[in-house]
Design a protein around this motif. Structure first.
Motif, PDB file in Angstrom:
ATOM      1  N   VAL A 108       0.945  -1.294  -0.104  1.00 17.76           N
ATOM      2  CA  VAL A 108      -0.033   0.032  -0.065  1.00 17.76           C
ATOM      3  C   VAL A 108       0.940   1.189  -0.096  1.00 17.76           C
ATOM      4  O   VAL A 108       0.514   2.271  -0.615  1.00 17.76           O
ATOM      5  CB  VAL A 108      -0.863   0.007   1.165  1.00 17.76           C
ATOM      6  N   GLN A 109       1.840   1.168   0.640  1.00 14.38           N
ATOM      7  CA  GLN A 109       3.107   2.270   0.595  1.00 14.38           C
ATOM      8  C   GLN A 109       3.499   2.657  -0.868  1.00 14.38           C
ATOM      9  O   GLN A 109       3.791   3.604  -1.168  1.00 14.38           O
ATOM     10  CB  GLN A 109       4.172   2.001   1.571  1.00 14.38           C
ATOM     11  N   ALA A 110       3.583   1.574  -1.688  1.00 15.93           N
ATOM     12  CA  ALA A 110       4.270   1.817  -3.080  1.00 15.93           C
ATOM     13  C   ALA A 110       3.065   2.335  -4.028  1.00 15.93           C
ATOM     14  O   ALA A 110       3.512   2.750  -4.876  1.00 15.93           O
ATOM     15  CB  ALA A 110       4.576   0.399  -3.561  1.00 15.93           C
ATOM     16  N   LEU A 111       1.832   2.234  -3.600  1.00 20.33           N
ATOM     17  CA  LEU A 111       0.625   2.721  -4.507  1.00 20.33           C
ATOM     18  C   LEU A 111       0.780   4.147  -4.731  1.00 20.33           C
ATOM     19  O   LEU A 111       0.982   5.025  -3.506  1.00 20.33           O
ATOM     20  CB  LEU A 111      -0.614   2.295  -3.879  1.00 20.33           C
ATOM     21  N   PRO A 112       0.344   4.950  -5.668  1.00 20.73           N
ATOM     22  CA  PRO A 112       0.302   6.186  -5.966  1.00 20.73           C
ATOM     23  C   PRO A 112      -1.057   6.973  -5.176  1.00 20.73           C
ATOM     24  O   PRO A 112      -1.627   7.832  -5.973  1.00 20.73           O
ATOM     25  CB  PRO A 112       0.669   6.615  -7.217  1.00 20.73           C
ATOM     26  N   LEU A 113      -1.087   6.829  -4.071  1.00 21.65           N
ATOM     27  CA  LEU A 113      -2.339   7.268  -3.501  1.00 21.65           C
ATOM     28  C   LEU A 113      -2.512   8.662  -3.358  1.00 21.65           C
ATOM     29  O   LEU A 113      -3.273   9.153  -3.207  1.00 21.65           O
ATOM     30  CB  LEU A 113      -2.565   6.488  -2.155  1.00 21.65           C
ATOM     31  N   ASP A 114      -1.135   9.562  -3.284  1.00 22.69           N
ATOM     32  CA  ASP A 114      -1.242  10.969  -3.091  1.00 22.69           C
ATOM     33  C   ASP A 114      -1.544  11.742  -4.147  1.00 22.69           C
ATOM     34  O   ASP A 114      -1.827  12.671  -4.457  1.00 22.69           O
ATOM     35  CB  ASP A 114       0.123  11.244  -2.573  1.00 22.69           C
ATOM     36  N   GLN A 115      -1.819  10.937  -5.275  1.00 23.70           N
ATOM     37  CA  GLN A 115      -2.302  11.474  -6.407  1.00 23.70           C
ATOM     38  C   GLN A 115      -3.686  11.513  -6.665  1.00 23.70           C
ATOM     39  O   GLN A 115      -4.455  12.235  -7.707  1.00 23.70           O
ATOM     40  CB  GLN A 115      -1.902  10.949  -7.766  1.00 23.70           C
ATOM     41  N   MET A 116      -4.727  11.098  -5.671  1.00 21.91           N
ATOM     42  CA  MET A 116      -5.976  10.850  -5.534  1.00 21.91           C
ATOM     43  C   MET A 116      -6.685  12.338  -4.805  1.00 21.91           C
ATOM     44  O   MET A 116      -6.185  12.137  -3.459  1.00 21.91           O
ATOM     45  CB  MET A 116      -6.505   9.728  -5.302  1.00 21.91           C
ATOM     46  N   LYS A 117      -7.492  12.864  -5.153  1.00 25.10           N
ATOM     47  CA  LYS A 117      -8.003  14.072  -4.406  1.00 25.10           C
ATOM     48  C   LYS A 117      -9.336  13.332  -4.111  1.00 25.10           C
ATOM     49  O   LYS A 117     -10.123  12.783  -4.611  1.00 25.10           O
ATOM     50  CB  LYS A 117      -8.268  14.992  -5.454  1.00 25.10           C
ATOM     51  N   PRO A 118      -9.734  13.877  -2.861  1.00 24.80           N
ATOM     52  CA  PRO A 118     -10.779  13.274  -2.034  1.00 24.80           C
ATOM     53  C   PRO A 118     -12.178  14.134  -2.563  1.00 24.80           C
ATOM     54  O   PRO A 118     -11.872  15.126  -2.994  1.00 24.80           O
ATOM     55  CB  PRO A 118     -10.801  13.609  -0.678  1.00 24.80           C
ATOM     56  N   SER A 119     -13.273  13.333  -2.969  1.00 23.28           N
ATOM     57  CA  SER A 119     -14.319  13.911  -3.402  1.00 23.28           C
ATOM     58  C   SER A 119     -15.246  14.293  -2.348  1.00 23.28           C
ATOM     59  O   SER A 119     -15.093  13.833  -1.301  1.00 23.28           O
ATOM     60  CB  SER A 119     -15.083  12.818  -4.381  1.00 23.28           C
ATOM     61  N   ASP A 120     -16.219  15.069  -2.768  1.00 22.47           N
ATOM     62  CA  ASP A 120     -17.338  15.772  -1.796  1.00 22.47           C
ATOM     63  C   ASP A 120     -17.893  14.275  -1.125  1.00 22.47           C
ATOM     64  O   ASP A 120     -18.335  14.452   0.238  1.00 22.47           O
ATOM     65  CB  ASP A 120     -18.133  16.617  -2.183  1.00 22.47           C
ATOM     66  N   GLU A 121     -18.275  13.468  -1.955  1.00 23.95           N
ATOM     67  CA  GLU A 121     -19.041  12.135  -1.532  1.00 23.95           C
ATOM     68  C   GLU A 121     -17.972  11.652  -0.261  1.00 23.95           C
ATOM     69  O   GLU A 121     -18.832  10.785   0.641  1.00 23.95           O
ATOM     70  CB  GLU A 121     -19.231  11.387  -2.709  1.00 23.95           C
ATOM     71  N   ASP A 122     -16.635  11.419  -0.968  1.00 23.68           N
ATOM     72  CA  ASP A 122     -15.936  10.783   0.261  1.00 23.68           C
ATOM     73  C   ASP A 122     -15.926  11.354   1.677  1.00 23.68           C
ATOM     74  O   ASP A 122     -15.946  10.856   2.621  1.00 23.68           O
ATOM     75  CB  ASP A 122     -14.514  10.584  -0.414  1.00 23.68           C
ATOM     76  N   LEU A 123     -15.522  12.727   1.273  1.00 23.38           N
ATOM     77  CA  LEU A 123     -15.538  13.594   2.672  1.00 23.38           C
ATOM     78  C   LEU A 123     -16.745  13.487   3.492  1.00 23.38           C
ATOM     79  O   LEU A 123     -16.882  13.394   4.640  1.00 23.38           O
ATOM     80  CB  LEU A 123     -15.185  14.998   2.210  1.00 23.38           C
ATOM     81  N   ARG A 124     -17.815  13.333   2.790  1.00 26.04           N
ATOM     82  CA  ARG A 124     -19.161  13.123   3.450  1.00 26.04           C
ATOM     83  C   ARG A 124     -19.348  11.893   4.246  1.00 26.04           C
ATOM     84  O   ARG A 124     -19.611  12.038   5.352  1.00 26.04           O
ATOM     85  CB  ARG A 124     -20.266  13.405   2.358  1.00 26.04           C
ATOM     86  N   LYS A 125     -18.986  10.884   3.603  1.00 24.29           N
ATOM     87  CA  LYS A 125     -18.887   9.649   4.187  1.00 24.29           C
ATOM     88  C   LYS A 125     -18.121   9.760   5.737  1.00 24.29           C
ATOM     89  O   LYS A 125     -18.486   9.468   6.765  1.00 24.29           O
ATOM     90  CB  LYS A 125     -18.218   8.652   3.558  1.00 24.29           C
TER      91      LYS A 125
END
Length: 211
Positions: A108-125
């Motif tokens: 999981v540390q090797a995945l480029p997760l920092d390139q993903m921006k949280p959506s309003d739907e995700d933040l709402r969860k």
């Protein structure tokens, strides 16, 4: 008649596929990979030693954690392969359970997760769950607290993990034995208060026996 024959053939194929993913001796399926209850037995015993847990009542919880780990590790490796990411080698641990845990963390540390921006739907969860378990103040509206959530690296990272895992689980047709339902992996936790965000793992086959 030919159409009826073809339809019957498709039905038989679908029934065979369903049966293949409903074996009571299998804890979970991830794509073409399966994890047997015997493997879960083995890893649960190892996990109990690591966690120094001797209470009989804790076994079910450890088993569920082991199944979560196996699915998590398999999905992460699938994601890495699809993205062409070469994962670093992981040294074998004192037990297979500990090796798998280390593999999962490294993956999981090797995945480029920092390139993903949280959506309003995700933040709402995150907001709704946070309010429900009492870690966020319900007097503050979602719009008021959204900038704080969006700017928190821990929240953003957890949402990224949530999104890639849920997408990968659907793509891999993850199927889980009913004895482990509901199977959710907490990706953002508030300690003893519970999970703020969890990734649901797999469909559940109602025809699978728990015996």
């Amino acid at each position: 008649m030919r159409r009826l024959t073809a339809a019957a053939g498709i039905a038989v194929a679908l029934l065979a596929l369903t049966a293949c993913r409903s074996n009571p001796s299998v804890a979970a399926y991830v794509g073409d990979e399966s994890f047997t209850e015997a493997k879960v037995d083995q890893l649960t015993e190892q996990a109990a030693k690591v966690q120094q847990t001797a209470q009989p009542g804790d076994t079910a919880a450890i088993r569920t954690e082991v199944v979560q780990l196996l699915i998590y590790n398999a999905l992460c490796k699938r994601i890495a392969a699809e993205k062409g990411i070469k994962l670093p080698a992981v040294a074998a641990g004192p037990s297979e359970y500990e090796t798998i845990r280390q593999e999962s963390q490294t993956c999981v540390q090797a995945l480029p997760l920092d390139q993903m921006k949280p959506s309003d739907e995700d933040l709402r969860k995150v907001y709704d769950n946070g309010v429900e378990i009492g870690v966020l103040d319900p007097k503050q509206s979602f719009d008021q607290i959204k900038p704080q959530l969006a700017g928190d690296p821990q929240v953003a990272g957890a949402i990224a993990v949530y999104r890639v895992l849920t997408d990968a689980a659907k793509s891999a047709d993850v199927t889980v034995n009913p004895r482990y339902r509901p199977l959710d992996l907490p990706v953002l936790s508030a300690g003893e208060r519970g999970a703020v965000l969890s990734a649901p793992f797999g469909q559940y086959e109602p025809g699978v026996s728990n015996s």
